[in-house]
Design an enzyme around this catalytic site. Structure first.
Site, short mmCIF file in Angstrom:
data_model
loop_
_atom_site.label_atom_id
_atom_site.label_comp_id
_atom_site.label_asym_id
_atom_site.label_seq_id
_atom_site.Cartn_x
_atom_site.Cartn_y
_atom_site.Cartn_z
N TYR A 155 0.83 -1.21 0.00
CA TYR A 155 0.00 0.00 0.00
C TYR A 155 0.87 1.26 0.00
O TYR A 155 0.46 2.31 -0.47
CB TYR A 155 -0.95 -0.01 1.21
CG TYR A 155 -2.14 0.91 1.06
CD1 TYR A 155 -3.01 0.78 -0.02
CD2 TYR A 155 -2.40 1.90 2.01
CE1 TYR A 155 -4.11 1.62 -0.13
CE2 TYR A 155 -3.49 2.73 1.89
CZ TYR A 155 -4.34 2.59 0.82
OH TYR A 155 -5.44 3.43 0.69
N LYS A 162 -3.56 8.43 3.45
CA LYS A 162 -4.88 8.18 4.02
C LYS A 162 -4.93 8.50 5.52
O LYS A 162 -5.97 8.89 6.04
CB LYS A 162 -5.29 6.72 3.78
CG LYS A 162 -5.58 6.39 2.32
CD LYS A 162 -6.75 7.18 1.76
CE LYS A 162 -7.16 6.67 0.39
NZ LYS A 162 -8.30 7.41 -0.19
#
Length: 254
Positions: A155, A162
């Protein structure tokens, strides 16, 4: 489900029928909301316009958050046509492929800045533009992922990005709560969306989530839409600042 009859909702981020934004838009419309739908550019329009028309969207416009004035044009159209906005859904994120596929410590300054601008600051800009249209209160929603709080292999830079989005949402919720404007982040488990396809080895993460989640199944865009409807409804008027996991319990498993 919870009624959104007569509510005005702006949907940013539909790419196709697998999009989280599509699941939310469809759920909003099913509960009576009127929709404004945007697409990124001319190439995307041919995919998004038919979906928007299927949902009888009243406003259809392009929106590229990297183009100065693009946000303002959309909100000006909403102000002119509707005079108000009740729901904002921001479901866009981006990082350059070279930075997304590399180590976080190797991320370029330019790539990090662009990822933060598109994925985080654009949400804050939209909230600021929505604020004067939400005189009677409203709900602003964006989308995150478990990689914001835990290290999820591959990720990479989107994890810190995020995490910033979730923090920004909390601060916005605190600043606007007195006006009845709530701010939330939806955090689905792994979903097979076009955006997710840019992450290395994402199929393996899908398989792992389906195996390890307590419900033994992946979340769907309809699951996300159901949560979005609840948060935007009057029944959730005293909830704000939350990050809401919609993942079959995947996030609770060690």
């Amino acid at each position: 489900m919870f009624s959104l009859e007569g509510r005005k909702a702006l949907i940013v981020g539909i790419a196709n029928r697998e999009s989280i934004a599509w699941g939310c838009a469809r759920a909003f419309r099913a509960q009576g909301a009127d929709l404004a739908v945007t697409w990124l550019n001319e190439k995307a329009e041919r995919f998004v316009r038919p979906l928007a028309e299927e949902l009888e969207a009243e406003i259809l416009m392009p929106l590229d958050v990297t183009v100065p004035g693009s946000d303002e044009a959309v909100f000006a159209e909403i102000a002119g046509r509707w005079g108000r906005l009740d729901i904002l859904l921001h479901s866009i994120a981006f990082a350059p492929k070279a930075d997304l596929h590399g180590r976080v410590v190797d991320c370029s300054a330019e790539g990090f800045s662009l990822a933060m601008d598109i994925s985080v600051h654009s949400f804050l800009r939209m909230i600021r533009l929505a604020e004067p249209l939400m005189e009677g209160g409203g709900c602003c929603l964006s989308v995150s992922f478990l990689g914001s709080r835990r290290v999820v292999e591959h990720y990479n830079v989107m994890g810190p990005v995020k995490a910033a989005l979730e923090s920004a949402a909390r601060y916005a919720a605190a600043e606007l709560g007195g006006k009845g404007i709530r701010v939330h982040v939806l955090s689905p488990g792994p979903l097979a969306t076009r955006a997710a396809s840019g992450i290395d080895h994402f199929d393996a993460l899908l398989d792992q989530a389906a195996t390890r989640a307590p419900t033994r199944r992946l979340a769907t865009v309809d699951d996300v839409g159901a949560m979005a409807v609840y948060l935007a409804s009057d029944e959730a008027r005293n909830l704000t600042g939350g990050v809401h996991d919609i993942d079959g319990g995947f996030s609770i498993v060690a």
